[in-house]
Write an enzyme that holds these catalytic residues in place. Structure first.
Site, short mmCIF file in Angstrom:
data_model
loop_
_atom_site.label_atom_id
_atom_site.label_comp_id
_atom_site.label_asym_id
_atom_site.label_seq_id
_atom_site.Cartn_x
_atom_site.Cartn_y
_atom_site.Cartn_z
N THR A 78 33.94 6.20 -8.77
CA THR A 78 34.95 5.92 -7.49
C THR A 78 34.97 7.11 -6.44
O THR A 78 34.73 6.73 -5.47
CB THR A 78 36.34 6.17 -8.31
OG1 THR A 78 36.60 5.17 -9.17
CG2 THR A 78 37.40 6.04 -7.12
N GLN A 106 27.86 -0.58 -13.54
CA GLN A 106 27.61 -1.40 -15.21
C GLN A 106 26.23 -1.63 -15.45
O GLN A 106 25.99 -1.93 -16.54
CB GLN A 106 28.16 -2.43 -14.70
CG GLN A 106 29.96 -2.77 -14.85
CD GLN A 106 30.37 -2.26 -16.00
OE1 GLN A 106 30.00 -2.18 -17.21
NE2 GLN A 106 31.59 -1.98 -15.92
N HIS A 146 30.48 7.75 -18.30
CA HIS A 146 31.17 6.92 -19.38
C HIS A 146 30.99 5.63 -19.53
O HIS A 146 31.47 5.11 -20.59
CB HIS A 146 32.49 7.54 -19.34
CG HIS A 146 33.38 6.56 -18.21
ND1 HIS A 146 34.05 5.43 -18.56
CD2 HIS A 146 33.49 6.73 -16.76
CE1 HIS A 146 34.64 4.92 -17.42
NE2 HIS A 146 34.19 5.86 -16.28
N THR A 195 33.06 23.98 -8.29
CA THR A 195 32.39 24.49 -9.23
C THR A 195 32.00 23.22 -10.23
O THR A 195 32.75 22.35 -10.44
CB THR A 195 32.96 25.50 -10.05
OG1 THR A 195 33.31 26.62 -9.26
CG2 THR A 195 32.02 25.88 -11.31
N CYS A 246 50.17 -7.50 -15.32
CA CYS A 246 51.52 -7.84 -14.89
C CYS A 246 51.87 -7.16 -13.71
O CYS A 246 51.97 -6.20 -13.54
CB CYS A 246 52.49 -7.21 -16.10
SG CYS A 246 54.04 -8.52 -16.23
N1 PLP Z 1 32.42 0.07 -10.45
C1 PLP Z 1 32.47 -0.57 -11.43
C2 PLP Z 1 31.89 -2.02 -11.33
C3 PLP Z 1 33.20 -0.09 -12.70
O1 PLP Z 1 33.03 -1.06 -13.59
C4 PLP Z 1 33.80 1.09 -12.60
C5 PLP Z 1 34.62 1.43 -13.89
O2 PLP Z 1 35.72 0.67 -14.22
C6 PLP Z 1 33.61 1.97 -11.41
C7 PLP Z 1 33.13 1.28 -10.31
C8 PLP Z 1 34.68 3.17 -11.11
O3 PLP Z 1 33.91 4.13 -12.15
P1 PLP Z 1 34.42 5.42 -12.60
O4 PLP Z 1 35.43 5.03 -13.65
O5 PLP Z 1 33.24 6.43 -12.82
O6 PLP Z 1 35.35 5.73 -11.14
#
Ligand code: PLP
Length: 378
Positions: free
Chosen positions: A72, A180, A202, A238, A328
Site C-alpha cells: 500500500t 498477488q 505477507h 530506520t 456490510c
Molecule cells: N494489491 C493487492 C492486489 C493486494 O491483494 C493487496 C493486499 O491485500 C495490496 C495491494 C496491499 O498490500 P499490503 O497489505 O502490503 O498493503
C-alpha cells in the site's frame, strides 16, 4: 476443532524457515543498519542480501529496489511520485484494482485535478485491452497506465506482455500491482517493460509490515518520507531489518519452489472447484477460465438462499476461514467493488477460497463436505 485456513490471498502463514531467519536476525542483527560498527554492518548485510534476492527475483538492478512497510505504501508512493515528479496528468486504470490504488487515485483526481479513466471490464473481470490501445492512441502527453497483474478477489490475470508492449509502443509509463503474483509467476522486468511494481512479504509466507517497490531507473521519483538517508534517500526511517530479512527468505523459497507450488496448488484449486460444481447446486466460479486465473484463487458464487446469507459466518464457526465477497455498509450487505464491476448478481453470495502449498486435499474434502451441509446440493 480442526481449523482450515483458506484465506491466503488475504495473507499467508509464515514458513518455519522464515521464522528461523527472523528469529536469528532479532537475536543478532539488532544494530542500526546505518551504523558503521559491527552490529550495524550485521544488520546492513541482511538488508542488502534481501535486496539482492528481490532484485534477482524480478530481473531488476539493486538500485531499483526500495523497501517499504507494505505494498500500500509502495503504490501510494508511485502514484503520487508519478504525478508530482514525472508530469503524469492522466492515469488509465480499471474499476477492479485494489483500494490501495483506487483510493489514492481518487485523491489525486479530486485534489490535484489528475484525470483518471477506468477501462471497461467484462463479466470475468478481463480488462478491455483493445480499448486501452485506442485510448493510448488518442491520449496526449503525461499518461500512465496502472493495471494489476492478478485480481486479488476473483483472480483474473491481465496479459502482462500485451499491456507492457502497448505501453512501450505508445511511450507511456506502466505501473503494475504485482502483489498477488510476486513469487508465484515469473516476472522479468529486464525483458517486460514495467515502470513500477510492488510486492508484499505477507502474501508469500513472509512477515507483515515488509514490502518493496521496484522503480525503473528511467523513471525515478522523489521520496514521500524525508529524514534519514535510508534506502538511498528514497524512504527515510530506520529499516525493519527483521521483516526485510524474512521477506528475502520467503521470496527465495518462493522462487525456488515456484513451479512445484504452482502445480500443487493449481491441482488443489481445480479439484475444489470441480467438486463444488459437480456436487452442489448452481455453482458459478467468478473470474473466467481456470487457466486464465491466479492459480490459488477460487471465487465461488452460490445461489440465493437463506443459508447463503449466513454462509461466511457458518463456515467460520465450522472452523473454515475464507473471505466474503461482500461487506456490510450502512446495515446493508453489499458486494465488493470488484463483484459490482463484473455485474455479479446481488442476490447471490460469493466466497473467496484462496489456497497455499500448505493446504491439503483432505482439507479441500472437508470444506466441500461442510459446504454440502450449508448450501443446497444437487
Ligand atoms: N494489491 C493487492 C492486489 C493486494 O491483494 C493487496 C493486499 O491485500 C495490496 C495491494 C496491499 O498490500 P499490503 O497489505 O502490503 O498493503
Amino acid at each position: 476443532m480442526q481449523r482450515i485456513y483458506f484465506d491466503n490471498a488475504s495473507t499467508t502463514p509464515l514458513l518455519p524457515e522464515v521464522v528461523e531467519v527472523m528469529t536469528e536476525a532479532m537475536q543478532t542483527a539488532y544494530g542500526n543498519a546505518s551504523s558503521i560498527h559491527h552490529h550495524g554492518r550485521t544488520a546492513r548485510t541482511l538488508i542488502e542480501q534481501a535486496r539482492r534476492t528481490v532484485a534477482q527475483a524480478i530481473g531488476a538492478s539493486l538500485g531499483e529496489i526500495f523497501f517499504t512497510s507494505s505494498a500500500t505504501e509502495a503504490h501510494n508512493m508511485v502514484l503520487r511520485g508519478a504525478v508530482q515528479n514525472l508530469g503524469v496528468r492522466h492515469i488509465i486504470t480499471s474499476p477492479t484494482e485494489h483500494h490501495c490504488i483506487l483510493h489514492p487515485l481518487e485523491h489525486l483526481r479530486t485534489q490535484q485535478d489528475v484525470k483518471v479513466s477506468l477501462l471497461p471490464v467484462d463479466s470475468d473481470g478481463v480488462v478491455d485491452l483493445d480499448a486501452l490501445d485506442r485510448w493510448l492512441r488518442d491520449a496526449s502527453d503525461g499518461v500512465m497506465v496502472s493495471l494489476m497483474h492478478a485480481n486479488n478477489e476473483i483472480g483474473t490475470l491481465i496479459d502482462l506482455e500485451r499491456v507492457s508492449t502497448l505501453c512501450k509502443s505508445h511511450g507511456v509509463l506502466f505501473h503494475c500491482d504485482t502483489v498477488q503474483t510476486i513469487g508465484k509467476y515469473p516476472l522479468d522486468v529486464s525483458k517486460t517493460l514495467v515502470s513500477f511494481c510492488a510486492g508484499s512479504a505477507h502474501k508469500f509466507h513472509g512477515p507483515k509490515g515488509a514490502g518493496f517497490v521496484y522503480i525503473n531507473n528511467d523513471n525515478m521519483i522523489e521520496p514521500d518520507l524525508r529524514g534519514g538517508a535510508q534506502e538511498r534517500n528514497m524512504r527515510a526511517g530506520t529499516e525493519n531489518v527483521y521483516g526485510i530479512a524474512g521477506m528475502g527468505k520467503a521470496l527465495e523459497v518462493a522462487i525456488l519452489e515456484q513451479d512445484q507450488r504452482r502445480a500443487t496448488v493449481t491441482a488443489l484449486r481445480d479439484y475444489l472447484e470441480q467438486r463444488l460444481i459437480n456436487e452442489l447446486n448452481d455453482i458459478r466460479v467468478n473470474g473466467g477460465k481456470a487457466e486464465a486465473r491466479l492459480y490459488n484463487v477460487a471465487s465461488v458464487s452460490f445461489p440465493a438462499s437463506e443459508k447463503a446469507d449466513l454462509l461466511h459466518f457458518n463456515l467460520d464457526i465450522s472452523g473454515i476461514s475464507a473471505s466474503a465477497g461482500s461487506a456490510c455498509s450502512s446495515g446493508i450487505e453489499e458486494d465488493s467493488h470488484v463483484l459490482q464491476a463484473i455485474g455479479h448478481p446481488t442476490d447471490r453470495k460469493t466466497i473467496r477460497f484462496s489456497l497455499s502449498p500448505l493446504n491439503t486435499k483432505e482439507e479441500v474434502n472437508l470444506v466441500v463436505e461442510k459446504l454440502k451441509t450449508l448450501t443446497p446440493t444437487r
